[in-house]
Enzyme design. Sequence first.
Site, PDB file in Angstrom:
ATOM      1  N   ALA A  48       0.897  -1.129  -0.114  1.00 27.52           N
ATOM      2  CA  ALA A  48       0.033   0.002   0.098  1.00 27.52           C
ATOM      3  C   ALA A  48       1.006   1.358   0.097  1.00 27.52           C
ATOM      4  CB  ALA A  48      -1.049  -0.042   1.243  1.00 27.52           C
ATOM      5  N   TYR A  50       3.791   1.381  -1.389  1.00 26.41           N
ATOM      6  CA  TYR A  50       4.433   1.492  -2.690  1.00 26.41           C
ATOM      7  C   TYR A  50       3.505   2.113  -3.634  1.00 26.41           C
ATOM      8  CZ  TYR A  50       6.229  -0.053  -7.023  1.00 26.41           C
ATOM      9  OH  TYR A  50       6.688  -0.135  -8.383  1.00 26.41           O
ATOM     10  N   ASP A  51       2.172   1.625  -3.460  1.00 26.15           N
ATOM     11  CA  ASP A  51       1.091   2.401  -4.314  1.00 26.15           C
ATOM     12  C   ASP A  51       1.185   3.618  -4.171  1.00 26.15           C
ATOM     13  OD1 ASP A  51       0.875  -0.325  -5.339  1.00 26.15           O
ATOM     14  OD2 ASP A  51      -0.884  -0.703  -4.222  1.00 26.15           O
ATOM     15  N   SER A  96      -6.493   9.477 -45.449  1.00 26.65           N
ATOM     16  CA  SER A  96      -5.256  10.226 -45.759  1.00 26.65           C
ATOM     17  C   SER A  96      -5.976  11.198 -46.822  1.00 26.65           C
ATOM     18  CB  SER A  96      -4.195   9.403 -46.566  1.00 26.65           C
ATOM     19  OG  SER A  96      -4.976   8.714 -47.706  1.00 26.65           O
ATOM     20  N   LEU A  97      -5.128  12.069 -47.592  1.00 20.78           N
ATOM     21  CA  LEU A  97      -5.669  13.141 -48.287  1.00 20.78           C
ATOM     22  C   LEU A  97      -5.364  13.055 -49.724  1.00 20.78           C
ATOM     23  CD1 LEU A  97      -4.255  16.128 -45.937  1.00 20.78           C
ATOM     24  CD2 LEU A  97      -6.929  15.632 -46.196  1.00 20.78           C
ATOM     25  N   GLU A 129      -4.028  25.398 -43.890  1.00 20.83           N
ATOM     26  CA  GLU A 129      -3.206  25.368 -42.816  1.00 20.83           C
ATOM     27  C   GLU A 129      -1.941  24.549 -43.247  1.00 20.83           C
ATOM     28  OE1 GLU A 129      -4.712  22.140 -39.904  1.00 20.83           O
ATOM     29  OE2 GLU A 129      -6.016  22.469 -41.457  1.00 20.83           O
ATOM     30  N   LYS A 131       0.684  21.737 -44.052  1.00 21.20           N
ATOM     31  CA  LYS A 131       0.792  20.054 -43.936  1.00 21.20           C
ATOM     32  C   LYS A 131       2.115  19.919 -43.229  1.00 21.20           C
ATOM     33  CE  LYS A 131      -0.175  16.057 -46.621  1.00 21.20           C
ATOM     34  NZ  LYS A 131       1.130  15.219 -46.050  1.00 21.20           N
ATOM     35  N   ASP A 133       4.892  17.589 -41.814  1.00 24.22           N
ATOM     36  CA  ASP A 133       5.707  16.504 -42.218  1.00 24.22           C
ATOM     37  C   ASP A 133       6.200  15.543 -41.185  1.00 24.22           C
ATOM     38  OD1 ASP A 133       6.477  14.565 -44.124  1.00 24.22           O
ATOM     39  OD2 ASP A 133       8.239  15.588 -44.493  1.00 24.22           O
ATOM     40  N   TYR A 241      -5.173  18.875 -35.495  1.00 22.61           N
ATOM     41  CA  TYR A 241      -5.967  19.641 -36.521  1.00 22.61           C
ATOM     42  C   TYR A 241      -7.111  18.690 -36.812  1.00 22.61           C
ATOM     43  CZ  TYR A 241      -2.782  15.712 -38.758  1.00 22.61           C
ATOM     44  OH  TYR A 241      -2.173  14.737 -39.076  1.00 22.61           O
ATOM     45  N   LYS A 305      -9.422  22.484 -46.070  1.00 22.51           N
ATOM     46  CA  LYS A 305     -10.521  21.732 -45.657  1.00 22.51           C
ATOM     47  C   LYS A 305     -11.756  22.705 -45.696  1.00 22.51           C
ATOM     48  CE  LYS A 305      -7.585  19.509 -42.174  1.00 22.51           C
ATOM     49  NZ  LYS A 305      -7.036  19.579 -40.796  1.00 22.51           N
ATOM     50  N   LYS A 329       0.377  20.242 -52.888  1.00 18.88           N
ATOM     51  CA  LYS A 329       1.843  19.822 -52.354  1.00 18.88           C
ATOM     52  C   LYS A 329       2.733  20.999 -52.680  1.00 18.88           C
ATOM     53  CE  LYS A 329       2.442  16.161 -50.531  1.00 18.88           C
ATOM     54  NZ  LYS A 329       2.407  14.968 -50.855  1.00 18.88           N
ATOM     55  N   CYS A 423      43.794  15.129 -40.147  1.00 19.73           N
ATOM     56  CA  CYS A 423      43.100  16.127 -39.738  1.00 19.73           C
ATOM     57  C   CYS A 423      43.567  17.479 -40.527  1.00 19.73           C
ATOM     58  CB  CYS A 423      43.262  16.352 -38.331  1.00 19.73           C
ATOM     59  SG  CYS A 423      42.320  17.961 -37.714  1.00 19.73           S
ATOM     60  N   CYS A 426      44.749  20.376 -38.046  1.00 19.01           N
ATOM     61  CA  CYS A 426      46.252  20.324 -37.380  1.00 19.01           C
ATOM     62  C   CYS A 426      47.172  19.366 -37.802  1.00 19.01           C
ATOM     63  CB  CYS A 426      45.850  19.917 -35.884  1.00 19.01           C
ATOM     64  SG  CYS A 426      45.311  18.107 -35.749  1.00 19.01           S
ATOM     65  N   CYS A 447      39.986  12.988 -35.599  1.00 14.93           N
ATOM     66  CA  CYS A 447      41.353  13.522 -35.364  1.00 14.93           C
ATOM     67  C   CYS A 447      42.077  13.094 -34.042  1.00 14.93           C
ATOM     68  CB  CYS A 447      41.123  15.042 -35.404  1.00 14.93           C
ATOM     69  SG  CYS A 447      42.786  15.759 -34.858  1.00 14.93           S
ATOM     70  N   CYS A 453      44.907  20.355 -31.499  1.00 19.31           N
ATOM     71  CA  CYS A 453      44.066  20.416 -32.649  1.00 19.31           C
ATOM     72  C   CYS A 453      43.197  21.729 -32.212  1.00 19.31           C
ATOM     73  CB  CYS A 453      43.012  19.276 -32.912  1.00 19.31           C
ATOM     74  SG  CYS A 453      41.864  19.717 -34.278  1.00 19.31           S
TER      75      CYS A 453
HETATM   76  S1  IVH Z   1      -6.309  16.511 -42.075  1.00 16.59           S
HETATM   77  C1  IVH Z   1      -9.324  13.544 -42.970  1.00 16.59           C
HETATM   78  N1  IVH Z   1      -4.328  18.247 -41.523  1.00 16.59           N
HETATM   79  O1  IVH Z   1      -1.198  14.235 -44.027  1.00 16.59           O
HETATM   80  C2  IVH Z   1      -8.205  14.363 -42.909  1.00 16.59           C
HETATM   81  N2  IVH Z   1      -3.598  16.198 -42.314  1.00 16.59           N
HETATM   82  O2  IVH Z   1      -1.715  13.068 -46.441  1.00 16.59           O
HETATM   83  C3  IVH Z   1      -7.326  14.008 -41.942  1.00 16.59           C
HETATM   84  N3  IVH Z   1      -1.112  15.986 -42.110  1.00 16.59           N
HETATM   85  O3  IVH Z   1      -2.134  11.400 -42.381  1.00 16.59           O
HETATM   86  C4  IVH Z   1      -5.997  14.783 -42.124  1.00 16.59           C
HETATM   87  N4  IVH Z   1      -0.721  18.096 -41.712  1.00 16.59           N
HETATM   88  O4  IVH Z   1      -0.360  12.555 -41.199  1.00 16.59           O
HETATM   89  C5  IVH Z   1      -4.580  17.142 -41.895  1.00 16.59           C
HETATM   90  N5  IVH Z   1      -2.767  19.990 -41.275  1.00 16.59           N
HETATM   91  C6  IVH Z   1      -3.107  18.952 -41.653  1.00 16.59           C
HETATM   92  C7  IVH Z   1      -1.885  17.727 -41.676  1.00 16.59           C
HETATM   93  C8  IVH Z   1      -2.447  16.521 -41.872  1.00 16.59           C
HETATM   94  C9  IVH Z   1      -0.095  16.761 -41.882  1.00 16.59           C
HETATM   95  C10 IVH Z   1      -0.846  14.359 -42.579  1.00 16.59           C
HETATM   96  C11 IVH Z   1      -1.411  13.557 -41.725  1.00 16.59           C
HETATM   97  C12 IVH Z   1      -2.484  12.481 -42.999  1.00 16.59           C
HETATM   98  C13 IVH Z   1      -1.440  12.900 -44.173  1.00 16.59           C
HETATM   99  C14 IVH Z   1      -2.493  12.791 -45.147  1.00 16.59           C
END
Ligand code: IVH
Length: 704
Positions: A48, A50-51, A96-97, A129, A131, A133, A241, A305, A329, A423, A426, A447, A453
């Site tokens: 007890a 420890y928990d 995905s998009l 907005e 995207k 990476d 997002y 969006k 893109k 090097c 030096c 080096c 150096c």
């Molecule tokens: S919206 C239903 N917003 O892009 C839409 N995705 O190519 C859900 N990502 O898997 C995605 N920035 O990993 C959205 N501002 C952004 C984002 C974004 C990066 C990525 C996300 C998604 C991928 C789709």
Amino acid sequence: MAKARSKDIDIADLTRGQAKSELARLAREIADHDRAYHQKDRPVIADATYDALRRRNDAIERRFPDLIRPDSPSLRVAAAPAEKFEKVSHAQPMFSLGNAFSDDDVEDFYNRVRRFLGLDRETLALTAEPKIDGLSASLRYVRGDLVLGATRGDGQVGEDITRNLRTISDIPQHIAAPDLPETMEIRGEVFMSHQDFAQLNERQTKEGKPVFANPRNAAAGSVRQLDPSITASRPLRFIAYAWGEMSRIPGRTQIEVIDYLRDAGFPTNPLMRLCQNVDEILQAYGEIELQRSRLDYDIDGVVYKVNRLDWQDRLGYVSRAPRWAIAHKFPPEQAITQLVEIEIQVGRTGALTPVAKLQPVTVGGVVVSNASLHNEDEIQRKDIRVGDMVVVQRAGDVIPQVVKVLQEKRGKSSKPYVFPDKCPACGCHAVRETNPKTGKPDAARRCTGGLICPAQAVERLRHFVSRNAFDIEGLGEKQIQAFWDDKLVTQPADIFRLEKRQSDGDRDLAAREGWGEISAANLFNAVNERRAIGLDRFLFALGIRHAGASTARRLAKNYLSIDAFLKAVRAAQQPDSEAYGDLVAIDGIGEVVAQAIVAFFQEPHNNEVVKELLTEIDVQDFEAPSSTSPVAGKIVVFTGSLEKMTRNEAKARAEALGAKVSGSVSNKTDIVVAGSGAGSKLAKAREFGVEVLDEDEWLSRIGD
Ligand code: IVH
């Protein structure tokens, strides 16, 4: 009034500083108990109790999620890391998009949406907005508590990475907001900033580990660690997002929901904006693209969006992407140019890094004239040669990279690049060592110049005066750098000549900026105090590769005097010599360490540095731990604050007398020395019936 101890303070009243030290204490104590329980099968406190410790730790972490420590007990659920991640089905798929690559594609998208909705005169507003990476993650909250965090996986089924995501300080563990939906699934991107990425790679290089190619890989690699303490040590960020299953959607538009999430404590993107038509969308795209190179994180496009959520619902999804959103893109950031020269740069730790000098070329709006070539193997693998036409990329990295060579453009006289073995800073030998852990050659050639150096000297001098080495008070990195810049200190011996130079009227330290009579006198005193130095500290201070503090101690313990040590390492230059055999035979010193020691003393400049130094200082023989002292062989724990000596001093003295100093109390402990304010260790000592001494009793026991 006595100051309340952090351990007794209500969690709600803890200051940040108190919370930090409290988490450190809890991590230590819980780890001790875990060890007692799991490894020794000998729990020392009631379950007890420890928990309660764990609950306190968790509650403090909930209040201060950014203070979660890499060694936090909450990350070590069952001690060992998981063998694999559990699969989780997303309550709503993670889509995905679709992509747009041109303004026309964007216009098509806009018109398609209008047609689908049957809009006539009505405005179709869209958000724009960056995207990011990184990699997407889904966070599930029930009644405000984070209960599950998952990767995207194939969009239907992801992996349970809750423990890892909990270590990211951007991700709230708990949210409180008006009318909080009972269930919320918040989606967003996990990523790493450029600066953190660079620092991580620097750390990886220092530790002889592979570097990450770009921040995205680094983030992905960090989030998918089976051991969450590794994730905790990586600086990850999160931006929300989107969302998945929600028991109620807190808004009628994309913007409203994102604002709600922001107010509830989620990081959202400040660059998100609302556009009323195609022109505004394209303008937003242009502006975000312009900011791209100044952002501290990688983005690869702009996401649009449909703002109204009722329209998003009507539009729905096609295959794996929403009809209501698209990713515009950025054009790939690559260009072709000529590699004019390969320059070798030398880092602070002596690693030789090749850099491609390019005919300047614009890549994604930025003029690039340098590109990283990483290391020798990379040049060979890509067969990169001076004069080649190369494809350069500004990818995730801030530093551009050479992607490949256009071999067909290569002239007949072109020759493979030969990496230098000297090097450039030096002229000393540059070697590729064997990594003691992996047994493989290091990626970096280094080096061997050390102190002579110029690229490494400051780092070496800083090490020389550091805590476990000469430990000279008032001589830190800043002072060392300034003295080096003025050529006042270029080698360790110079430190001990500062006072003489001053009295000779050569240089007036007291007249320097930031110095006065008193601080100069203090420094001279601090320096003089270290003219007598133990052999172990001296050896550590030299900064021999792979010879850390414990190796230095082992060497000192074995050779006892500086003369015996120097004689032995000189005799050990031949691998088949008896002296070399003796060196490798020392417990804890393997071939790699032995070779590094021998190599150090093979370099004339290192011998010169040692010789000069020995004219200034007196290296004292290693004090062999006594076997006759009353505490020889005893396990001793110091706790609380000592008044007559520092903790380090007490430890060193006890060890010199042959005692073993431990950080935690167990049933094996012989003596606990309790200073003022001793807490749980003292209590534990009593519990085990361990002998407890106060500071004076300890001193009289050891005869001081
Ligand atoms: S919206 C239903 N917003 O892009 C839409 N995705 O190519 C859900 N990502 O898997 C995605 N920035 O990993 C959205 N501002 C952004 C984002 C974004 C990066 C990525 C996300 C998604 C991928 C789709």
